[in-house]
Design an enzyme around this catalytic site. Structure first.
Site, PDB file in Angstrom:
ATOM      1  N   SER A 227      -1.830   7.844   9.193  1.00  0.00           N
ATOM      2  CA  SER A 227      -2.522   6.620   9.578  1.00  0.00           C
ATOM      3  C   SER A 227      -1.930   6.182  10.902  1.00  0.00           C
ATOM      4  CB  SER A 227      -2.283   5.494   8.561  1.00  0.00           C
ATOM      5  OG  SER A 227      -3.023   5.670   7.379  1.00  0.00           O
ATOM      6  N   SER A 265      -6.616   9.116   7.368  1.00  0.00           N
ATOM      7  CA  SER A 265      -5.840   8.320   8.313  1.00  0.00           C
ATOM      8  C   SER A 265      -6.444   6.925   8.431  1.00  0.00           C
ATOM      9  CB  SER A 265      -5.858   9.009   9.682  1.00  0.00           C
ATOM     10  OG  SER A 265      -5.097   8.280  10.611  1.00  0.00           O
ATOM     11  N   ASP A 267      -6.984   4.035  10.224  1.00  0.00           N
ATOM     12  CA  ASP A 267      -6.836   3.737  11.651  1.00  0.00           C
ATOM     13  C   ASP A 267      -7.326   2.319  11.897  1.00  0.00           C
ATOM     14  OD1 ASP A 267      -5.976   6.334  11.903  1.00  0.00           O
ATOM     15  OD2 ASP A 267      -7.882   7.093  12.628  1.00  0.00           O
TER      16      ASP A 267
END
Lengths: 342, 342, 342, 342
Positions: A227, A265, A267
């Site tokens: 992340s 991830s 984000d």
């Protein structure tokens, strides 16, 4: 061979520190836990030296990939302000840090949750489970206080604080920061700073200042599980709507490092402004601020993207090789680059 | 010197046409208006050969920058399906094309808007006003029909259709397309195609396959005023939520070309799947589809980003120098590159 | 028996007209087409007497149900301002009215789409296909100009303008308006006005001021196919984020009339403020406005909900029995209520 | 006089329990803390009897007012599934309950956060600070386990669990539940259940089944500071997009009780389906489900609105007079109604 210097991203000049603390009043502190299988920590960003609960900075959020456990964003999106310093930690330590934020607010504001509204903990996270045994939930509330107390304009980067156990493109990741100075079309000058918690990226995808890293240098141990948290600060007078726009542009910088905002991830970008504050009390006068015209924002957008990309590179360059649980090791990128040079 | 060949983006293989029509059933047609001060057109993408109103493909939308006049997105976001072929044109011609979509739907479905629901026109736009005198509103409803009738898997790219008058990084832009073949972790293989209407970018920011274009080659006539539309198609079985995720990743490819999603650039992505259709009629059986697990999506995300970047490069490489209103000229990038070579 | 008077909703006082034109500067005009199978029209709301393209009022949008073909909302959500007067019409006439807005803007601003940005048409719609033969697309661009030219503070309600062919809970619906005067906790007084295009509701669900209408009075011809557009105006100084919040509360008033935001009903609210304007030109000075503190907003939220509910009742009370295509008739609610009284 | 019976809302039949547990497999448990100044607790809803982390139910979220500190919603919005049972508690106890969810998941799945993904705590909250001394943060992780262990189809309502200290329209609020059985146009029958944590409403605004409560009966101690959490469960096969639509309709029921989604009231709805589950593992087969056609959803939307309104009334009717910190008292509505009757 010494490793190559960290490349400079873009054409905009950096501020004196090339860090988010070039935005006047912004400070950052860390608590780092580094003991065998515990490789983690807390990082705290204070948008100003005052009490965040009483003098709230405007903020906007851009969720590029909401696969993550950060807490507090819903209220920021609704009300457009921050209640607390911004905290970062590992995934399983969000509750401990959120509890610490509540207790810190109560300690400073005894009527919080009684005659005054409750406080909104704002805690971002990445998963540092490769190096850190997250199941120990080692971060304690005191670590938040420690990070907060140590907040300074000259803060460390790399494998420190929340960045202690993070991995980025298979190398050691962590905390990185940068700043850019943007001149608007009308001549006004503002600073945009970025602070990232970099814990993302499939090794084969790393791009450094436009150049894919030669495959031989890349570590590779399977699919991306990371992340990235991108905090953007500015002294430009922007409202919450505009700050969401500014935050989103950090994603352009992220993409230039090789990320495609992978499924795993989370984000997330948040942008705040220090140009004014909104009082907690509805009885206090509200600020009367002339915001920037949206048609003037492009230099700030460029600064957000460039600053974010630069901050990610700073995280990679400044993070040192770290050994964690079960003998897991993440190597510093600089070591790989030093070997790679002819 | 001949210009260099268009670079190949990424490691994923392209489909046989390296175009969105590698997604089986997808076709594209153009109507091009090129006459003095009128340099514009219409491009239509058909997701399948059937009636889009009756057999609706699932779709998701990612708005990176909502500064734009595209119409029809709100309903796609609510219902997760397309009602019509996807149309692209210039900003001031959205109404004419939307009206054409309505009339075409009525012609094929006489009960549309009577006993059957109304149709949702879906028209994307960019501003081609530098080359095209948009105030003439030259696009007529017949041009939509013409583009639709000419839809084929082997369609032209560059300064054609809606791309006729577009500008990209100061060079001639327009329509570009590409495809990528993605193999999932479980071995299944899917195609992801991209079609872009490329009309964005400040000249000094163009990055080609990671390499900033030398300043000398770049045209530069002031601030960015463009936009980019990114259409992603796939044969992978995804629902509307997943297709929004896929669409957003086109933005990573966009960023790699030098865009920071500038204020004036309406940057909008839409992704659709041809793996199944949803019937208009609630009395018809609904498809029973096993969607892909989200944890398998990364190769598709990579394909969306790579395909979008490749499609933008294709638009630049295939667009020829074009002269429009008031003697305005946009030069082909390939000419500049040919001169630049040593 | 005469029908009962329209009930008064809530405890807040109405403004002098009990209409959105109680917000100083707001005017509304209609063009009504009523000829056999053509029963439709255009309604235009001007937020101020100036040029909307040059002096843009702040606005926010709340989409309760995005099943609808209104155009222009994406840009309002991104930039937080209106470019044009607000237009309402039937579903298939959105393109004609959008084209009219473009031409009107060009006529008044010859550089629109050349050296100045393009204009963002903002057209809301409901489906009046039961009474009106929408397939004729009878609304012409001239009708927009006619409605605009006739805008006045003392405008008609009911089966006029865009409301001409609309149906509400099986009765004749259309245009309704109302206003409420809200006193904040700090003593300041602001006006909130509502204008609705009421075309929603299953007949068996109608609730009038808390009282379900006796089943016998209700027309009923099958499933709901309508929509409702709710425009909220205020002179309170609010930014785009706050205006979205205000718009959403119109939905509470809508729900109190018996709506559950049915699948087929595109339920969309937009709120704007006349307290300040944002100049088109980035060279003009930006307004420096002290917005209201969010903790003071509840009286405005109440006014938005009450005003919307009242406006819907006004639409029902003022709409007269109308006959349209194929002999279809929608009866005035007042007639049914007159019969129902003991 | 005995108080009047709780009114029945709407025309749809209730399920056998008139509670969310009429959705097969759904159970609810409480841990109640009631000791002097501590009047609070935890409520846990299990969507099915299995491990929520491994077999994830689809879900959608509708945020009517994001002024709140609930955690976990961002990931639900991105991925469309729940990872954990749904927990509810007071504002300052969110971290303790989130930590408990993490530990419970690790205990059952030792590889959680190691070779398996981290778990997403999902904790909703309202502010019970009038009766409960939230600053004590009395809820411990063990209370979550206790509530989970006690989950049953026949669960208590009123001043129990998370509802222990809650206030609704100035009366004692808390946990309420209801269900409705909806028959689609095609004859299929599904159950929709609602569970609310009711802690909202200005006293003067309470409307009971369309009838405003006489002013004399209403307690009133100033501005609203509450919130309401609305959980909707169904056995209908819906995807995440459709479940967001279903959740939003709970807001229509909320509005009918007198709420205008006040500034200080975090009004949040989540809907889930038990018709299928999504496996954690990407190697497990995905379900192949024929979702309902959106055009069939209206009876479910009606059930969501009616069920939510009914659940709020159940919370009010079943909550008993409660005394908390500093001698604060919230009276049961039923007592006030008994006195009010002629």
């Amino acid at each position: 061979m010494p490793p190559p210097a960290c490349p400079r991203i873009g054409r905009l000049p950096a501020g004196p520190r090339d860090a988010i603390s070039d935005v006047t009043g912004v400070t950052v502190g860390h608590a780092t836990l580094a003991d065998g299988a515990v490789q983690t920590g807390v990082t705290v960003l204070r948008p100003h030296a005052g009490e965040a609960y009483l003098q709230r900075v405007p903020a906007g959020v851009a969720v590029l990939n909401g696969f993550g456990k950060s807490t507090g964003l819903m209220q920021v999106q609704e009300l457009g302000v921050l209640d607390t310093p911004i905290a970062l930690t590992n995934t399983f330590s969000v509750p401990a840090v959120a509890a610490a934020q509540i207790r810190a607010c109560i300690a400073a504001n005894p009527e919080c949750g009684r005659s005054l509204p409750t406080v909104n903990p704002l805690v971002f996270e990445c998963n540092d489970g490769y190096l850190n045994d997250m199941q120990r939930m080692a971060v304690q509330e005191a670590h938040y206080a420690q990070a907060l107390a140590g907040a300074t304009a000259d803060f460390a980067q790399g494998a420190v604080g929340a960045g202690r156990g993070m991995t980025c493109f298979g190398f050691k990741g962590g905390i990185g920061s940068a700043s850019r100075v943007a001149t608007l079309g009308d001549g006004r000058v503002f600073t945009v700073g970025a602070l990232v918690l970099a814990n993302f990226g499939a090794p084969q995808n790393l791009v450094i200042a436009g150049r894919p890293l030669a495959a031989g240098a890349a570590a590779n141990d399977g699919p991306e599980k990371g992340s990235v948290i991108m905090i953007i600060g500015t002294d430009a007078p922007l409202d919450a709507r505009q700050l969401r726009r500014l935050a989103l542009r950090a994603g352009a910088g992220l993409a230039r490092t090789g990320s495609v905002f992978g499924h795993g991830s989370g984000d997330i970008a948040l942008a705040f402004s220090t140009a004014y504050t909104v009082p907690l009390s509805p009885h206090a006068p509200m600020p009367a601020v002339a915001m920037l015209h949206d048609a003037l924002l492009d230099p700030l957008f460029q600064a957000s993207a460039d600053g974010c990309e630069q901050a990610i590179l700073h995280a990679l360059w400044r993070a040192q090789t770290t050994t964690g649980r079960d003998g897991h090791v993440r190597h510093a990128l600089t070591g790989a680059l030093a070997q790679e040079q002819p």
